[in-house]
Design a protein around this motif. Structure first.
Motif, PDB file in Angstrom:
ATOM      1  N   ARG A  95      -2.433 -14.026  -8.376  1.00  0.00           N
ATOM      2  CA  ARG A  95      -2.981 -14.417  -7.080  1.00  0.00           C
ATOM      3  C   ARG A  95      -3.044 -15.925  -6.942  1.00  0.00           C
ATOM      4  N   ARG A  98       0.417 -17.330  -6.213  1.00  0.00           N
ATOM      5  CA  ARG A  98       0.890 -17.060  -4.854  1.00  0.00           C
ATOM      6  C   ARG A  98       0.121 -17.880  -3.833  1.00  0.00           C
ATOM      7  N   LEU A  99      -1.157 -18.032  -4.062  1.00  0.00           N
ATOM      8  CA  LEU A  99      -1.961 -18.816  -3.121  1.00  0.00           C
ATOM      9  C   LEU A  99      -1.568 -20.290  -3.157  1.00  0.00           C
ATOM     10  N   ILE A 124       5.862 -18.238   8.368  1.00  0.00           N
ATOM     11  CA  ILE A 124       6.138 -16.809   8.525  1.00  0.00           C
ATOM     12  C   ILE A 124       7.484 -16.438   7.927  1.00  0.00           C
ATOM     13  N   LEU A 127       7.033 -16.435   4.104  1.00  0.00           N
ATOM     14  CA  LEU A 127       6.243 -15.298   3.629  1.00  0.00           C
ATOM     15  C   LEU A 127       6.978 -13.983   3.829  1.00  0.00           C
ATOM     16  N   GLY A 128       7.833 -13.934   4.841  1.00  0.00           N
ATOM     17  CA  GLY A 128       8.552 -12.707   5.111  1.00  0.00           C
ATOM     18  C   GLY A 128       9.764 -12.519   4.233  1.00  0.00           C
ATOM     19  N   HIS A 130      11.608 -12.207   0.773  1.00  0.00           N
ATOM     20  CA  HIS A 130      11.399 -11.868  -0.633  1.00  0.00           C
ATOM     21  C   HIS A 130      12.002 -12.922  -1.564  1.00  0.00           C
ATOM     22  N   ASP A 140      -1.260  -4.353  -7.183  1.00  0.00           N
ATOM     23  CA  ASP A 140      -2.215  -5.442  -7.334  1.00  0.00           C
ATOM     24  C   ASP A 140      -3.590  -4.869  -7.662  1.00  0.00           C
TER      25      ASP A 140
ATOM     26  N   ALA B  10      12.184  -0.418   2.085  1.00  0.00           N
ATOM     27  CA  ALA B  10      12.732  -1.775   2.150  1.00  0.00           C
ATOM     28  C   ALA B  10      11.654  -2.843   2.008  1.00  0.00           C
ATOM     29  N   THR B  11      10.453  -2.534   2.442  1.00  0.00           N
ATOM     30  CA  THR B  11       9.393  -3.547   2.458  1.00  0.00           C
ATOM     31  C   THR B  11       8.322  -3.309   1.406  1.00  0.00           C
ATOM     32  N   ASP B  46      11.152  -7.676   9.348  1.00  0.00           N
ATOM     33  CA  ASP B  46      10.693  -9.012   8.954  1.00  0.00           C
ATOM     34  C   ASP B  46       9.186  -9.146   9.136  1.00  0.00           C
ATOM     35  N   ALA B  49       7.428  -7.257   6.435  1.00  0.00           N
ATOM     36  CA  ALA B  49       7.533  -7.970   5.158  1.00  0.00           C
ATOM     37  C   ALA B  49       6.503  -9.099   5.108  1.00  0.00           C
ATOM     38  N   PHE B  50       6.363  -9.768   6.241  1.00  0.00           N
ATOM     39  CA  PHE B  50       5.348 -10.827   6.315  1.00  0.00           C
ATOM     40  C   PHE B  50       3.937 -10.267   6.094  1.00  0.00           C
ATOM     41  N   ARG B  52       3.075  -7.578   4.559  1.00  0.00           N
ATOM     42  CA  ARG B  52       2.950  -7.164   3.159  1.00  0.00           C
ATOM     43  C   ARG B  52       2.584  -8.339   2.256  1.00  0.00           C
ATOM     44  N   HIS B  53       3.317  -9.431   2.431  1.00  0.00           N
ATOM     45  CA  HIS B  53       3.064 -10.576   1.559  1.00  0.00           C
ATOM     46  C   HIS B  53       1.716 -11.219   1.838  1.00  0.00           C
ATOM     47  N   ARG B  55      -0.889  -9.710   2.957  1.00  0.00           N
ATOM     48  CA  ARG B  55      -1.906  -8.817   2.396  1.00  0.00           C
ATOM     49  C   ARG B  55      -2.010  -9.005   0.889  1.00  0.00           C
ATOM     50  N   GLU B  56      -0.861  -9.159   0.232  1.00  0.00           N
ATOM     51  CA  GLU B  56      -0.880  -9.402  -1.211  1.00  0.00           C
ATOM     52  C   GLU B  56      -1.675 -10.661  -1.546  1.00  0.00           C
ATOM     53  N   LEU B  57      -1.584 -11.619  -0.635  1.00  0.00           N
ATOM     54  CA  LEU B  57      -2.301 -12.870  -0.857  1.00  0.00           C
ATOM     55  C   LEU B  57      -3.768 -12.743  -0.474  1.00  0.00           C
ATOM     56  N   GLY B  58      -4.155 -11.590  -0.010  1.00  0.00           N
ATOM     57  CA  GLY B  58      -5.563 -11.341   0.233  1.00  0.00           C
ATOM     58  C   GLY B  58      -6.039 -11.650   1.635  1.00  0.00           C
ATOM     59  N   PHE B  59      -5.140 -11.951   2.543  1.00  0.00           N
ATOM     60  CA  PHE B  59      -5.587 -12.217   3.903  1.00  0.00           C
ATOM     61  C   PHE B  59      -6.030 -10.922   4.575  1.00  0.00           C
ATOM     62  N   LEU B  67      -1.997 -15.237  12.341  1.00  0.00           N
ATOM     63  CA  LEU B  67      -0.756 -15.871  11.900  1.00  0.00           C
ATOM     64  C   LEU B  67       0.430 -15.333  12.687  1.00  0.00           C
ATOM     65  N   LEU B  68       0.437 -14.020  12.906  1.00  0.00           N
ATOM     66  CA  LEU B  68       1.541 -13.419  13.648  1.00  0.00           C
ATOM     67  C   LEU B  68       1.561 -13.892  15.091  1.00  0.00           C
TER      68      LEU B  68
END
Lengths: 146, 146
Positions: A95, A98-99, A124, A127-128, A130, A140, B10-11, B46, B49-50, B52-53, B55-59, B67-68
DNA sequence: CCTAATGTCTCTAGTAACTATAGGTTCAAG
DNA sequence: CTTGAACCTATAGTTACTAGAGACATTAGG
């Protein structure tokens, strides 16, 4: 003997949370005063401090339940306890990495934003994508319990 | 065009989660096939995917929504953009700081657990004892939303 | 001693962000 | 053309709390 409010103040746990922990069996059913109010001694205070601390460190309640039951059988190997802590540490390291990457992107975006439109914003996009991402897309550990 | 299952593969997002994101408006209502099944193009892929990432970062999802909204309206004034980006940056900085403290704590705990029996295992003791702890007890270390 | 304020009681319901289940429909392979 | 996987909707369950309602208990001031 402490009332629930004093216990909460002493441990930094909110009163409804203490009642919740009792309800789910993480704390024993409290003694009661003549007026039916919960009373707590040192043992429960220590147990709650442990729970509080473990929660702060990101352990899910089920992991804490396991740790508490392990500590009741102090002759066993602490390998299991260590494994839980190791898993938490790995998750935390990932974490942070990535942060840091995201922090750089946001800082750059803010810099770019000084005069133009955000059409150029790459946050965006990055982050989108890979390919720009250092995340391992495995499970996670911390995502579940927050 | 991808079906929901292909999009999920895919995502790395589970199928029910994709439908959930649509339900709460984080993804647009999907196009449908003649048989009423969802179909997705590159744009939504896309976007997912954004998500997902992020969320992984905890947002939290609400921050991701913000952000979107930036990428949805690329002509938006820079002042507003800057405010959102700054807020996110502050959140990221705070999370990094807390995770760093947490990392140190876990490392110290693991170092003290030398693989002996639980009676000697420092992990549980450290977790119960505030004096051994360098964490900031005023705030939840892992709190996601600011 | 009385009163007012605060603390506590139980219970229900709400939150985020999913996840699982039930019961039905559609699609793609053989 | 059939079979089985993948899809559909809708509802309910999960984790770890948090908030609210309405009633009882305790404590500090007058």
């Amino acid at each position: 003997m402490l009332t629930i409010g004093k216990l909460g103040a002493a441990t930094g746990v909110k009163v409804p949370t203490i009642r919740y922990y009792e309800q789910i069996g993480l704390l024993p059913d409290a003694e009661r005063s003549s007026g039916n109010q919960r009373l707590y001694g040192r043992t429960v205070q220590d147990r709650l401090a442990f729970i509080r601390h473990a929660r702060e460190l990101g352990f899910p309640l089920e992991a804490i339940r396991d740790l508490l039951s392990l500590s009741d059988r102090p002759d066993q190997s602490c390998t299991e306890v260590d494994a839980i802590a190791q898993a938490q540490l790995q998750a935390v390291k990932g974490r942070i990495a990535r942060l840091h990457a995201l922090k750089g992107e946001l800082e750059r975006m803010i810099g770019q934003c000084a005069g133009g439109s955000i059409a150029d914003c790459r946050v965006i996009e990055v982050l989108g994508n890979h390919l720009h991402c250092s995340a391992d897309h495995g499970r996670d550990l911390l995502a579940v319990s927050e």
